[in-house]
Design a protein around this motif. Structure first.
Motif, mmCIF file in Angstrom:
data_model
loop_
_atom_site.group_PDB
_atom_site.id
_atom_site.type_symbol
_atom_site.label_atom_id
_atom_site.label_comp_id
_atom_site.label_asym_id
_atom_site.label_seq_id
_atom_site.Cartn_x
_atom_site.Cartn_y
_atom_site.Cartn_z
ATOM 1 N N ALA A 139 0.827 -1.211 0.000
ATOM 2 C CA ALA A 139 0.000 0.000 0.000
ATOM 3 C C ALA A 139 0.859 1.258 0.000
ATOM 4 C CB ALA A 139 -0.937 0.000 1.203
ATOM 5 N N ILE A 140 1.989 1.223 0.708
ATOM 6 C CA ILE A 140 2.870 2.397 0.763
ATOM 7 C C ILE A 140 3.367 2.754 -0.639
ATOM 8 C CG2 ILE A 140 5.086 3.258 1.631
ATOM 9 C CD1 ILE A 140 3.174 3.092 3.902
ATOM 10 N N ASP A 141 3.786 1.729 -1.388
ATOM 11 C CA ASP A 141 4.259 1.985 -2.759
ATOM 12 C C ASP A 141 3.100 2.300 -3.694
ATOM 13 O OD1 ASP A 141 6.776 1.385 -1.873
ATOM 14 O OD2 ASP A 141 6.602 -0.745 -2.406
ATOM 15 N N TYR A 142 1.966 1.656 -3.426
ATOM 16 C CA TYR A 142 0.791 1.842 -4.285
ATOM 17 C C TYR A 142 0.422 3.316 -4.370
ATOM 18 C CZ TYR A 142 -3.965 1.603 -6.032
ATOM 19 O OH TYR A 142 -5.094 1.798 -6.783
ATOM 20 N N TRP A 143 0.453 3.995 -3.206
ATOM 21 C CA TRP A 143 -0.014 5.384 -3.163
ATOM 22 C C TRP A 143 1.112 6.338 -3.575
ATOM 23 C CZ3 TRP A 143 -4.814 6.862 -3.360
ATOM 24 C CH2 TRP A 143 -5.816 5.977 -2.946
ATOM 25 N N THR A 144 1.252 6.507 -4.877
ATOM 26 C CA THR A 144 2.196 7.483 -5.401
ATOM 27 C C THR A 144 1.602 8.883 -5.168
ATOM 28 O OG1 THR A 144 1.091 7.418 -7.539
ATOM 29 C CG2 THR A 144 2.930 5.885 -7.216
ATOM 30 N N PRO A 145 2.443 9.922 -5.143
ATOM 31 C CA PRO A 145 1.903 11.284 -4.958
ATOM 32 C C PRO A 145 0.788 11.593 -5.964
ATOM 33 C CG PRO A 145 4.289 11.329 -4.818
ATOM 34 C CD PRO A 145 3.909 9.906 -5.182
ATOM 35 N N GLU A 146 0.937 11.102 -7.177
ATOM 36 C CA GLU A 146 -0.073 11.364 -8.195
ATOM 37 C C GLU A 146 -1.418 10.718 -7.823
ATOM 38 O OE1 GLU A 146 0.959 9.969 -12.119
ATOM 39 O OE2 GLU A 146 1.465 12.045 -12.645
ATOM 40 N N LYS A 147 -1.349 9.452 -7.407
ATOM 41 C CA LYS A 147 -2.584 8.757 -7.016
ATOM 42 C C LYS A 147 -3.242 9.465 -5.839
ATOM 43 C CE LYS A 147 -2.368 3.916 -8.433
ATOM 44 N NZ LYS A 147 -1.121 3.132 -8.444
ATOM 45 N N MET A 168 -4.827 0.472 2.368
ATOM 46 C CA MET A 168 -5.129 1.571 3.287
ATOM 47 C C MET A 168 -3.852 2.206 3.835
ATOM 48 S SD MET A 168 -8.317 -0.002 5.466
ATOM 49 C CE MET A 168 -7.460 -1.471 5.990
ATOM 50 N N ILE A 169 -3.779 3.531 3.713
ATOM 51 C CA ILE A 169 -2.697 4.281 4.365
ATOM 52 C C ILE A 169 -3.275 5.530 5.035
ATOM 53 C CG2 ILE A 169 -0.837 3.493 2.813
ATOM 54 C CD1 ILE A 169 -0.994 6.398 1.590
ATOM 55 N N PHE A 170 -2.545 6.000 6.032
ATOM 56 C CA PHE A 170 -2.935 7.214 6.764
ATOM 57 C C PHE A 170 -1.787 8.198 6.655
ATOM 58 C CE2 PHE A 170 -2.923 9.387 11.052
ATOM 59 C CZ PHE A 170 -4.025 10.193 10.827
ATOM 60 N N CYS A 171 -2.102 9.443 6.311
ATOM 61 C CA CYS A 171 -1.066 10.478 6.200
ATOM 62 C C CYS A 171 -1.310 11.535 7.266
ATOM 63 C CB CYS A 171 -1.087 11.112 4.818
ATOM 64 S SG CYS A 171 -0.657 9.946 3.530
ATOM 65 N N PRO A 172 -0.695 11.371 8.444
ATOM 66 C CA PRO A 172 -0.925 12.321 9.535
ATOM 67 C C PRO A 172 -0.425 13.705 9.156
ATOM 68 C CG PRO A 172 0.884 10.813 10.089
ATOM 69 C CD PRO A 172 0.264 10.318 8.810
ATOM 70 N N GLY A 194 5.156 11.097 6.743
ATOM 71 C CA GLY A 194 4.909 10.397 5.478
ATOM 72 C C GLY A 194 3.637 9.578 5.481
ATOM 73 N N LYS A 195 3.741 8.372 4.880
ATOM 74 C CA LYS A 195 2.578 7.491 4.720
ATOM 75 C C LYS A 195 2.685 6.368 5.739
ATOM 76 C CE LYS A 195 3.930 7.162 0.272
ATOM 77 N NZ LYS A 195 3.955 6.699 -1.135
ATOM 78 N N ILE A 196 1.633 6.151 6.503
ATOM 79 C CA ILE A 196 1.617 5.105 7.528
ATOM 80 C C ILE A 196 0.687 3.983 7.067
ATOM 81 C CG2 ILE A 196 1.173 4.599 9.967
ATOM 82 C CD1 ILE A 196 3.292 6.808 9.589
ATOM 83 N N LEU A 197 1.215 2.764 7.057
ATOM 84 C CA LEU A 197 0.411 1.614 6.661
ATOM 85 C C LEU A 197 -0.689 1.353 7.695
ATOM 86 C CD1 LEU A 197 0.549 -0.509 4.370
ATOM 87 C CD2 LEU A 197 1.938 -1.911 5.907
ATOM 88 N N VAL A 198 -1.892 1.077 7.194
ATOM 89 C CA VAL A 198 -3.007 0.678 8.064
ATOM 90 C C VAL A 198 -3.235 -0.813 7.855
ATOM 91 C CG1 VAL A 198 -5.489 0.954 8.476
ATOM 92 C CG2 VAL A 198 -4.059 2.960 8.078
ATOM 93 N N THR A 199 -3.070 -1.603 8.920
ATOM 94 C CA THR A 199 -3.057 -3.062 8.744
ATOM 95 C C THR A 199 -4.341 -3.752 9.200
ATOM 96 O OG1 THR A 199 -1.899 -3.229 10.839
ATOM 97 C CG2 THR A 199 -0.563 -3.348 8.842
ATOM 98 N N VAL A 223 -4.635 14.470 13.076
ATOM 99 C CA VAL A 223 -5.635 14.303 12.017
ATOM 100 C C VAL A 223 -4.884 14.140 10.708
ATOM 101 C CG1 VAL A 223 -7.583 15.361 10.804
ATOM 102 C CG2 VAL A 223 -7.278 15.766 13.241
ATOM 103 N N GLY A 224 -5.442 13.354 9.799
ATOM 104 C CA GLY A 224 -4.788 13.193 8.517
ATOM 105 C C GLY A 224 -5.740 12.676 7.469
ATOM 106 N N GLN A 225 -5.232 12.578 6.241
ATOM 107 C CA GLN A 225 -6.065 12.012 5.189
ATOM 108 C C GLN A 225 -5.846 10.504 5.161
ATOM 109 O OE1 GLN A 225 -5.917 14.268 1.558
ATOM 110 N NE2 GLN A 225 -8.069 13.807 1.163
ATOM 111 N N PHE A 226 -6.928 9.800 4.887
ATOM 112 C CA PHE A 226 -6.945 8.337 4.899
ATOM 113 C C PHE A 226 -7.228 7.883 3.469
ATOM 114 C CE2 PHE A 226 -9.768 4.508 5.657
ATOM 115 C CZ PHE A 226 -8.729 3.642 5.947
#
Ligand SMILES: *[C@@H]1O[C@H](CO)[C@@H](O)[C@H](O)[C@H]1NC(C)=O
Ligand SMILES: *[C@@H]1O[C@H](CO)[C@@H](O)[C@H](O)[C@H]1NC(C)=O
Ligand SMILES: *[C@@H]1O[C@H](CO)[C@@H](O)[C@H](O)[C@H]1NC(C)=O
Ligand SMILES: *[C@@H]1O[C@H](CO)[C@@H](O)[C@H](O)[C@H]1NC(C)=O
Ligand SMILES: *[C@@H]1O[C@H](CO)[C@@H](O)[C@H](O)[C@H]1NC(C)=O
Ligand SMILES: *[C@@H]1O[C@H](CO)[C@@H](O)[C@H](O)[C@H]1NC(C)=O
Ligand SMILES: *[C@@H]1O[C@H](CO)[C@@H](O)[C@H](O)[C@H]1NC(C)=O
Ligand SMILES: *[C@@H]1O[C@H](CO)[C@@H](O)[C@H](O)[C@H]1NC(C)=O
Ligand SMILES: CC(=O)N[C@H]1CO[C@H](CO)[C@@H](O)[C@@H]1O
Length: 273
Positions: free
Chosen positions: A29-37, A120-124, A135-140, A76-79
């Motif tokens: 998921a961390i790699d999946y979410w490129t800045p563009e995506k 799923m990732i969370f960006c605090p 950065g990007k935090i994996l949600v497991t 708070v962050g985007q999910f």
């Protein structure tokens, strides 16, 4: 002995019925979410509200400022997640737990019509299209129950994410009306802020409860704000005391946005990690 066994089975069945846990192994998921995506993720539809033309002068007295950049808020962050094949974004927050790696968001950001969110990732502290230093935090893991549009998520972060972000307390049952702050990443709605789905928008005002039912705020928080926390006692000048979560943005009608009343006993049960 036999009787005990039966009641044990019964308890297990009850737990299975009320709590759905979705263990998802998504190291990619961390790699999946490129800045563009991340910039192109669809801001998840807030159930119930129809899109309307934004007219900020309508509710000028309700507006708060988004300018809280002096104290970057990391709790708070985007999910980001993929649901039914579509890349989506909601809002999530870090709540105070012993394990230090637990957050909350809306159930409809985790599960919809039989489909479970993946990637799923969370960006605090995500703001203006940028991740924070965390950065990007994996949600497991994610878990939720019937009867309320909220759920808990598990962060994969060594040492506990809340040690870095701070966290919202929870467990208080206020009497209504109550002054709160709401947080989210909307693409539309009534909060006076940049509605680009990439900028944290904060609204401060009063939440009320009607006939012991769900609680509401008198404005549209907008699509993309789903899962954002409703917080009492939030004082922007004291980042050590973020306040208490009393609601989670869930759905709206033409003029109001709603949260279910949180069942804190249930939330404790949903945190199985
Ligand atoms: C309403 O807005 C959301 C979020 O921008 C968008 O995904 C959706 O397609 C819109 N719906 C309509 C009917 O325009
Ligand atoms: C917004 O609403 C106000 C008050 O109803 C009205 O005076 C104003 O013309 C509206 N602005 C736009 C751009 O529609
Ligand atoms: C909206 O926010 C801007 C920038 O903070 C401010 O200048 C403006 O007065 C606000 N508008 C309303 C209606 O509160
Ligand atoms: C990230 O923030 C910098 C300023 O700190 C800004 O120049 C840049 O445009 C932002 N990135 C995005 C994708 O908005
Ligand atoms: C948070 O950090 C402190 C030390 O800074 C550590 O003792 C504690 O175990 C950490 N919390 C978690 C949940 O790991
Ligand atoms: C909260 O809202 C949901 C969706 O409209 C509804 O099904 C539920 O009955 C409401 N709960 C209460 C206690 O009013
Ligand atoms: C929207 O919700 C508010 C608060 O519950 C209520 O007063 C209002 O009548 C609702 N509007 C519609 C169109 O249902
Ligand atoms: C809250 O959740 C607990 C545990 O699932 C349940 O026993 C209780 O009935 C719930 N309370 C309400 C008011 O729904
Ligand atoms: C409590 C729980 O469901 N834990 C699961 C979380 O997800 C990992 C995989 O990422 C599982 O191994 C755990 O069992």
């Amino acid at each position: 002995m036999y009787k005990e066994y039966i009641s044990y089975i019964l308890i297990v069945l009850i737990i299975i019925e009320i709590a759905f846990t979705q263990p998802i192994i998504s190291e990619n998921a961390i790699d999946y979410w490129t800045p563009e995506k991340m910039l192109n993720a669809k801001l998840l539809h807030l159930p119930g509200i129809k899109n309307k033309t934004i007219n900020n002068s309508e509710k000028a007295n309700l507006f708060a400022s988004e300018d809280e950049n002096k104290n970057p808020l990391l709790a708070v962050g985007q999910f980001f997640f993929t649901l039914d094949g579509i890349d989506n974004a909601c809002t999530a927050s870090v709540i105070n737990t012993q394990n230090g790696n637990t957050g909350m968001t809306a159930k409809h950001c985790l599960y919809s019509n039989g489909a479970h969110s993946v990637n799923m990732i969370f960006c605090p502290g995500y703001n203006k299209g940028n991740t924070s230093y965390l950065g990007k935090i994996l949600v497991t893991n994610a878990s939720w129950a019937d009867g309320g549009d909220y759920g808990v998520i598990k962060f994969d972060y060594n040492g506990g994410l809340q040690n870095k972000t701070g966290s919202f307390d929870w467990g208080l049952t206020p009497s209504y009306p109550v002054r709160i702050a709401t947080f989210g990443y909307p693409v539309d709605g009534d909060v006076n802020c940049t509605h680009d789905g990439k900028t944290l928008c904060i609204w401060r005002g009063v939440a009320d409860q009607h006939k012991h039912g769900n609680i509401s705020v008198p404005l549209l928080l907008g699509h993309g704000s789903s899962g954002g926390p409703w917080v009492m006692g939030n004082n922007p000048s004291n980042p050590k005391n973020l306040g208490d979560v009393i609601g989670i943005t869930a759905f709206g009608n033409e003029s109001h946005t709603y949260s279910y009343i949180l069942n804190f006993t249930l939330i404790r049960e949903l945190i199985t990690w």
